[in-house]
Design a protein around this motif. Structure first.
Motif, PDB file in Angstrom:
ATOM      1  N   LEU A  61       1.163  -1.398   0.188  1.00 41.15           N
ATOM      2  CA  LEU A  61       0.558  -0.062  -0.047  1.00 41.15           C
ATOM      3  C   LEU A  61       1.020   1.386  -0.022  1.00 41.15           C
ATOM      4  O   LEU A  61       2.316   1.217   0.486  1.00 41.15           O
ATOM      5  N   PRO A  62       0.233   2.219  -0.312  1.00 38.99           N
ATOM      6  CA  PRO A  62       0.968   3.877  -0.334  1.00 38.99           C
ATOM      7  C   PRO A  62       1.492   3.916   1.020  1.00 38.99           C
ATOM      8  O   PRO A  62       0.806   3.782   1.822  1.00 38.99           O
ATOM      9  N   GLY A  63       2.728   4.236   1.032  1.00 39.26           N
ATOM     10  CA  GLY A  63       3.731   4.652   2.071  1.00 39.26           C
ATOM     11  C   GLY A  63       3.942   3.331   3.327  1.00 39.26           C
ATOM     12  O   GLY A  63       4.579   3.518   4.473  1.00 39.26           O
ATOM     13  N   GLU A  64       3.915   1.930   2.547  1.00 39.94           N
ATOM     14  CA  GLU A  64       3.835   0.918   3.564  1.00 39.94           C
ATOM     15  C   GLU A  64       5.758   0.638   3.659  1.00 39.94           C
ATOM     16  O   GLU A  64       5.990   1.329   2.650  1.00 39.94           O
ATOM     17  N   ALA A  65       5.836   0.448   4.733  1.00 44.92           N
ATOM     18  CA  ALA A  65       7.292  -0.300   5.083  1.00 44.92           C
ATOM     19  C   ALA A  65       7.663  -1.259   3.950  1.00 44.92           C
ATOM     20  O   ALA A  65       7.404  -2.899   4.357  1.00 44.92           O
ATOM     21  N   LEU A  66       8.860  -1.275   3.601  1.00 47.21           N
ATOM     22  CA  LEU A  66       9.149  -2.674   3.023  1.00 47.21           C
ATOM     23  C   LEU A  66      10.522  -2.661   3.395  1.00 47.21           C
ATOM     24  O   LEU A  66      11.824  -1.783   3.770  1.00 47.21           O
ATOM     25  N   GLU A  67      11.095  -3.749   2.986  1.00 46.32           N
ATOM     26  CA  GLU A  67      12.807  -3.847   3.145  1.00 46.32           C
ATOM     27  C   GLU A  67      12.449  -4.322   1.655  1.00 46.32           C
ATOM     28  O   GLU A  67      12.334  -5.201   0.671  1.00 46.32           O
ATOM     29  N   ARG A  68      14.143  -3.947   1.611  1.00 42.33           N
ATOM     30  CA  ARG A  68      14.562  -4.295  -0.491  1.00 42.33           C
ATOM     31  C   ARG A  68      16.241  -5.015   0.588  1.00 42.33           C
ATOM     32  O   ARG A  68      16.857  -5.125   0.856  1.00 42.33           O
ATOM     33  N   LEU A  69      16.397  -6.038  -0.210  1.00 39.56           N
ATOM     34  CA  LEU A  69      16.886  -7.939  -0.431  1.00 39.56           C
ATOM     35  C   LEU A  69      18.013  -7.673  -1.875  1.00 39.56           C
ATOM     36  O   LEU A  69      18.868  -7.167  -1.006  1.00 39.56           O
ATOM     37  N   TRP A  70      17.345  -7.629  -2.643  1.00 41.15           N
ATOM     38  CA  TRP A  70      18.764  -7.741  -3.828  1.00 41.15           C
ATOM     39  C   TRP A  70      17.687  -7.760  -5.286  1.00 41.15           C
ATOM     40  O   TRP A  70      16.889  -7.865  -5.176  1.00 41.15           O
ATOM     41  N   ASP A  71      18.789  -6.714  -5.834  1.00 39.68           N
ATOM     42  CA  ASP A  71      17.939  -6.310  -7.645  1.00 39.68           C
ATOM     43  C   ASP A  71      18.038  -8.215  -8.589  1.00 39.68           C
ATOM     44  O   ASP A  71      19.143  -8.768  -8.287  1.00 39.68           O
ATOM     45  N   ASP A  72      17.306  -7.739  -9.614  1.00 36.49           N
ATOM     46  CA  ASP A  72      18.168  -8.562 -10.754  1.00 36.49           C
ATOM     47  C   ASP A  72      18.275  -7.844 -12.360  1.00 36.49           C
ATOM     48  O   ASP A  72      18.834  -8.520 -12.862  1.00 36.49           O
ATOM     49  N   GLY A  73      19.253  -6.203 -11.277  1.00 37.23           N
ATOM     50  CA  GLY A  73      20.412  -6.114 -12.568  1.00 37.23           C
ATOM     51  C   GLY A  73      19.561  -5.212 -14.105  1.00 37.23           C
ATOM     52  O   GLY A  73      20.192  -4.406 -14.457  1.00 37.23           O
ATOM     53  N   HIS A  74      18.062  -5.979 -13.537  1.00 37.81           N
ATOM     54  CA  HIS A  74      17.281  -4.803 -14.979  1.00 37.81           C
ATOM     55  C   HIS A  74      16.092  -4.577 -14.231  1.00 37.81           C
ATOM     56  O   HIS A  74      14.682  -3.893 -14.543  1.00 37.81           O
ATOM     57  N   GLY A  75      16.289  -3.529 -12.313  1.00 41.57           N
ATOM     58  CA  GLY A  75      14.594  -2.612 -12.533  1.00 41.57           C
ATOM     59  C   GLY A  75      14.122  -3.680 -11.875  1.00 41.57           C
ATOM     60  O   GLY A  75      13.507  -2.727 -11.853  1.00 41.57           O
ATOM     61  N   TRP A  76      13.629  -4.686 -11.323  1.00 39.11           N
ATOM     62  CA  TRP A  76      13.907  -5.498 -10.934  1.00 39.11           C
ATOM     63  C   TRP A  76      14.110  -5.605  -8.980  1.00 39.11           C
ATOM     64  O   TRP A  76      15.384  -5.319  -9.215  1.00 39.11           O
ATOM     65  N   VAL A  77      12.929  -5.493  -8.585  1.00 37.87           N
ATOM     66  CA  VAL A  77      13.911  -5.926  -6.571  1.00 37.87           C
ATOM     67  C   VAL A  77      12.960  -6.914  -6.120  1.00 37.87           C
ATOM     68  O   VAL A  77      11.957  -6.463  -6.146  1.00 37.87           O
ATOM     69  N   TYR A  78      13.598  -7.520  -5.257  1.00 39.41           N
ATOM     70  CA  TYR A  78      13.314  -8.715  -4.427  1.00 39.41           C
ATOM     71  C   TYR A  78      13.168  -7.387  -3.037  1.00 39.41           C
ATOM     72  O   TYR A  78      14.096  -6.438  -2.473  1.00 39.41           O
ATOM     73  N   VAL A  79      11.938  -7.507  -2.178  1.00 39.45           N
ATOM     74  CA  VAL A  79      11.000  -7.031  -1.407  1.00 39.45           C
ATOM     75  C   VAL A  79      10.395  -7.720  -0.431  1.00 39.45           C
ATOM     76  O   VAL A  79       9.599  -9.046  -0.706  1.00 39.45           O
ATOM     77  N   ARG A  80      10.395  -7.033   0.187  1.00 40.73           N
ATOM     78  CA  ARG A  80       9.307  -8.362   1.880  1.00 40.73           C
ATOM     79  C   ARG A  80       8.752  -6.561   2.553  1.00 40.73           C
ATOM     80  O   ARG A  80       9.488  -5.640   2.819  1.00 40.73           O
ATOM     81  N   THR A  81       7.413  -6.981   2.353  1.00 45.22           N
ATOM     82  CA  THR A  81       6.191  -6.083   3.317  1.00 45.22           C
ATOM     83  C   THR A  81       6.859  -6.300   4.424  1.00 45.22           C
ATOM     84  O   THR A  81       6.303  -7.477   5.052  1.00 45.22           O
ATOM     85  N   VAL A  82       6.956  -5.520   5.535  1.00 43.97           N
ATOM     86  CA  VAL A  82       7.421  -5.397   7.294  1.00 43.97           C
ATOM     87  C   VAL A  82       6.252  -5.600   7.617  1.00 43.97           C
ATOM     88  O   VAL A  82       6.373  -7.191   8.428  1.00 43.97           O
TER      89      VAL A  82
END
Length: 290
Positions: free
Chosen positions: A64-85
């Motif tokens: 959701l807008p403003g939701e806290a996330l954790e950034r883990l790693w990128d794929d090198g092509h504009g995508w990011v693996y994240v976790r919803t806190v």
């Protein structure tokens, strides 16, 4: 050593790239792992989190807008693996949908759906789309009264200055998740959705309970495992089915987001063809306890 269950929903480890979160160090079989320390970020707007770093991959949940996330790693092509806190759920999203966490007073949206405006007037351009559970930051300045309405200056998660009607921030009455779930009637069904712009079955139950400080995991099976099992359901219990969940309104009626009607509806267990199928497939009921 007994390896952890390979649940891709909550354990951040990818065997193909040998990447894992730091908390799993010493818990994974094999060598060559690269361990990553999660970094705090926020969702700049509603973000679909996907099962793979592709636009055509299934949406597994929504930030959701403003939701806290954790950034883990990128794929090198504009995508990011994240976790919803708030529920520990993992997925891929686009890098340009993330932003740095903001400081200052956080305001939580309590309206099912809402808009932010460029100025304190309903005729001003819309600058943002908000929903129940979205978070904005209180901006400097006084509340403005206009036409009997009160406008609050805010900063949206993407950094945009905006104004919102004070009514979208008012506390929800009572502590009745079933009543809140009923307000979502006819909301479109969206796989992985978590907002009144479109949601799925467990997204509805999670939102309805979270609004009153009752956290639930993301998926139906996780919610069933987290709740106390009961045999005689009552209002605000959850009813469970294979891959499905609904919020009980009493001992027989249930509100749920479903792909049968492609929207949120109310069913009576055992009544009519659909109600009979639901009753036959019910795997149990769960009750939230502190």
């Amino acid at each position: 050593m007994v390896p952890i269950p390979p649940d891709p929903r909550t354990h951040a480890h990818h065997h193909d790239t040998q990447q894992a979160e730091e908390s799993l160090r010493g818990q994974l079989e094999g060598s060559g792992w690269t361990f990553v320390i999660p970094r705090p970020v926020s969702a700049a707007a509603r973000l679909g989190l996907r099962a793979a770093p592709r636009a055509d991959a299934a949406q597994v949940t929504e930030a959701l807008p403003g939701e806290a996330l954790e950034r883990l790693w990128d794929d090198g092509h504009g995508w990011v693996y994240v976790r919803t806190v708030q529920d520990g759920y993992l997925g891929w999203t686009r890098l340009d949908g993330l932003t740095a966490p903001q400081g200052g007073e956080t305001l939580t949206v309590t309206a099912l759906r809402a808009h932010a405006f460029a100025g304190p007037k309903v005729s001003q351009p819309i600058t943002g789309e908000l929903c129940l559970g979205a978070r904005v930051t209180r901006a400097p300045g006084e509340v403005v009264e206009e036409g009997g309405r009160r406008w609050v200056p805010v900063v949206l998660p993407d950094g945009t200055d905006a104004w919102v009607g004070e009514t979208i921030l008012l506390p929800l009455p009572g502590a009745d998740p079933a009543a809140l779930a009923l307000r979502f009637l006819d909301t479109p069904y969206v796989w992985g959705g978590r907002s009144a712009w479109g949601l799925d079955c467990s997204g509805l139950s999670q939102l309805a309970f979270a609004a009153f400080g009752r956290p639930l995991p993301r998926d139906a099976d996780q919610q069933q495992a987290a709740l106390a099992a009961v045999t005689a359901p009552q209002r605000n219990d959850l009813a469970f089915f294979p891959g499905h969940v609904g919020v009980m309104l009493d001992d027989r009626r249930m509100v749920h987001a479903n792909a049968t009607h492609m929207r949120v509806t109310v069913e009576t267990l055992g009544e009519g063809e659909y109600g009979q199928r639901l009753q036959a497939g019910c795997t149990g009921f769960g009750r939230w306890t502190p």
